[in-house]
Scaffold this motif. Structure first.
Motif, short mmCIF file in Angstrom:
data_model
loop_
_atom_site.label_atom_id
_atom_site.label_comp_id
_atom_site.label_asym_id
_atom_site.label_seq_id
_atom_site.Cartn_x
_atom_site.Cartn_y
_atom_site.Cartn_z
N TYR A 196 -39.58 5.85 99.59
CA TYR A 196 -40.86 5.61 99.53
C TYR A 196 -41.05 4.22 99.86
O TYR A 196 -42.25 3.69 100.79
CB TYR A 196 -41.69 5.47 98.18
N ILE A 197 -40.24 3.13 100.23
CA ILE A 197 -40.27 1.83 100.67
C ILE A 197 -40.79 2.00 101.96
O ILE A 197 -41.19 1.01 103.01
CB ILE A 197 -39.43 0.77 100.56
N PHE A 198 -40.31 3.13 102.84
CA PHE A 198 -40.67 3.37 104.43
C PHE A 198 -42.08 3.78 104.76
O PHE A 198 -42.52 4.18 105.89
CB PHE A 198 -39.53 4.46 104.99
N GLU A 199 -42.78 4.28 103.77
CA GLU A 199 -44.28 4.84 103.73
C GLU A 199 -45.14 3.63 104.16
O GLU A 199 -45.10 2.48 104.00
CB GLU A 199 -44.61 5.20 102.62
N LYS A 200 -45.98 3.78 105.23
CA LYS A 200 -46.97 2.80 105.51
C LYS A 200 -47.79 2.07 104.49
O LYS A 200 -48.00 1.28 104.30
CB LYS A 200 -47.94 3.39 106.70
N SER A 201 -48.16 3.38 103.50
CA SER A 201 -49.21 2.77 102.26
C SER A 201 -48.50 2.23 101.12
O SER A 201 -48.89 1.69 100.21
CB SER A 201 -49.96 4.01 101.86
N TYR A 202 -47.19 1.72 101.52
CA TYR A 202 -46.27 1.22 100.35
C TYR A 202 -46.63 -0.14 100.10
O TYR A 202 -46.82 -0.87 101.32
CB TYR A 202 -44.77 1.53 100.80
N THR A 203 -47.30 -0.57 98.98
CA THR A 203 -47.39 -1.97 98.89
C THR A 203 -46.48 -2.78 98.24
O THR A 203 -45.72 -2.15 97.37
CB THR A 203 -48.69 -1.95 97.77
N ASP A 204 -45.78 -3.66 98.98
CA ASP A 204 -44.52 -4.59 98.42
C ASP A 204 -44.98 -5.53 97.52
O ASP A 204 -44.45 -6.77 97.77
CB ASP A 204 -44.18 -4.86 99.83
N ASP A 205 -45.51 -5.29 96.43
CA ASP A 205 -46.27 -6.04 95.48
C ASP A 205 -45.04 -6.96 94.91
O ASP A 205 -45.12 -8.25 94.48
CB ASP A 205 -46.79 -5.47 94.36
N PHE A 206 -43.76 -6.46 94.85
CA PHE A 206 -42.55 -7.00 94.08
C PHE A 206 -41.69 -7.50 95.14
O PHE A 206 -40.43 -7.85 94.88
CB PHE A 206 -42.04 -6.20 93.19
N GLY A 207 -41.95 -7.22 96.27
CA GLY A 207 -41.18 -7.81 97.52
C GLY A 207 -39.75 -6.72 97.62
O GLY A 207 -38.83 -7.23 98.39
N THR A 208 -39.80 -5.72 97.27
CA THR A 208 -38.80 -4.91 97.41
C THR A 208 -38.43 -4.44 98.87
O THR A 208 -37.30 -4.45 99.19
CB THR A 208 -39.16 -3.36 96.51
N ARG A 209 -39.21 -4.06 99.71
CA ARG A 209 -39.06 -3.56 100.92
C ARG A 209 -38.56 -5.14 101.78
O ARG A 209 -37.51 -4.99 102.47
CB ARG A 209 -40.41 -3.26 101.77
N LYS A 210 -39.12 -6.12 101.46
CA LYS A 210 -38.84 -7.23 102.07
C LYS A 210 -37.35 -7.69 101.85
O LYS A 210 -36.53 -8.15 102.51
CB LYS A 210 -39.88 -8.67 102.00
N GLU A 211 -37.31 -7.74 100.39
CA GLU A 211 -35.70 -8.02 100.11
C GLU A 211 -34.62 -6.86 100.57
O GLU A 211 -33.65 -7.47 101.08
CB GLU A 211 -35.53 -7.78 98.37
N ALA A 212 -35.01 -5.64 100.72
CA ALA A 212 -34.09 -4.56 101.25
C ALA A 212 -33.86 -4.93 102.74
O ALA A 212 -32.64 -4.38 103.13
CB ALA A 212 -34.52 -3.25 100.70
N LEU A 213 -34.86 -4.97 103.34
CA LEU A 213 -34.93 -4.74 104.88
C LEU A 213 -35.26 -6.12 105.69
O LEU A 213 -35.02 -6.18 106.82
CB LEU A 213 -35.96 -3.89 105.30
#
Length: 109
Positions: free
Chosen positions: A36-53
């Protein structure tokens, strides 16, 4: 430093291949990361995508995911909802072996 090659984006725009992002995507999927972090509509409110990628744009992540799928390193699923996505689901055997090769190369440095 990791090599960066110039490749063309889908609409003819130049985009650089970033091997650091390639490694981050592969490692995230190896660790049973959720697609789900790869979805365009994913909101990175908790910084999950930024932390992972890392601090990459959605377009950069999508582009690299497509390249990984084209090369057979990741298995993808087609998600059709409000928007259509190609989401990485898991690593293939080729993806696991490639990630191992990257890690060995990085250890030698």
């Amino acid at each position: 430093a990791l090599p960066i090659y110039t490749v063309f984006f889908l609409l003819g725009e130049k985009m650089k291949l970033n091997m650091k992002l390639v490694q981050k995507i592969l490692e995230y999927l190896e660790s049973d990361g959720h697609s789900y972090i790869f979805e365009k509509s994913y909101t990175d409110d908790f910084g999950t995508r930024k932390e992972a990628l890392g601090d990459f744009t959605y377009e950069e992540i999508k582009y690299h995911t497509i390249l990984l799928a084209e090369d057979g390193l990741v298995k993808t699923i087609e998600y059709i909802g409000i928007e259509e996505y190609t989401l990485p689901e898991r690593l293939t055997m080729k993806g696991h072996l490639y990630l191992e090769k990257i890690r060995k190369r990085n250890q030698k440095r």
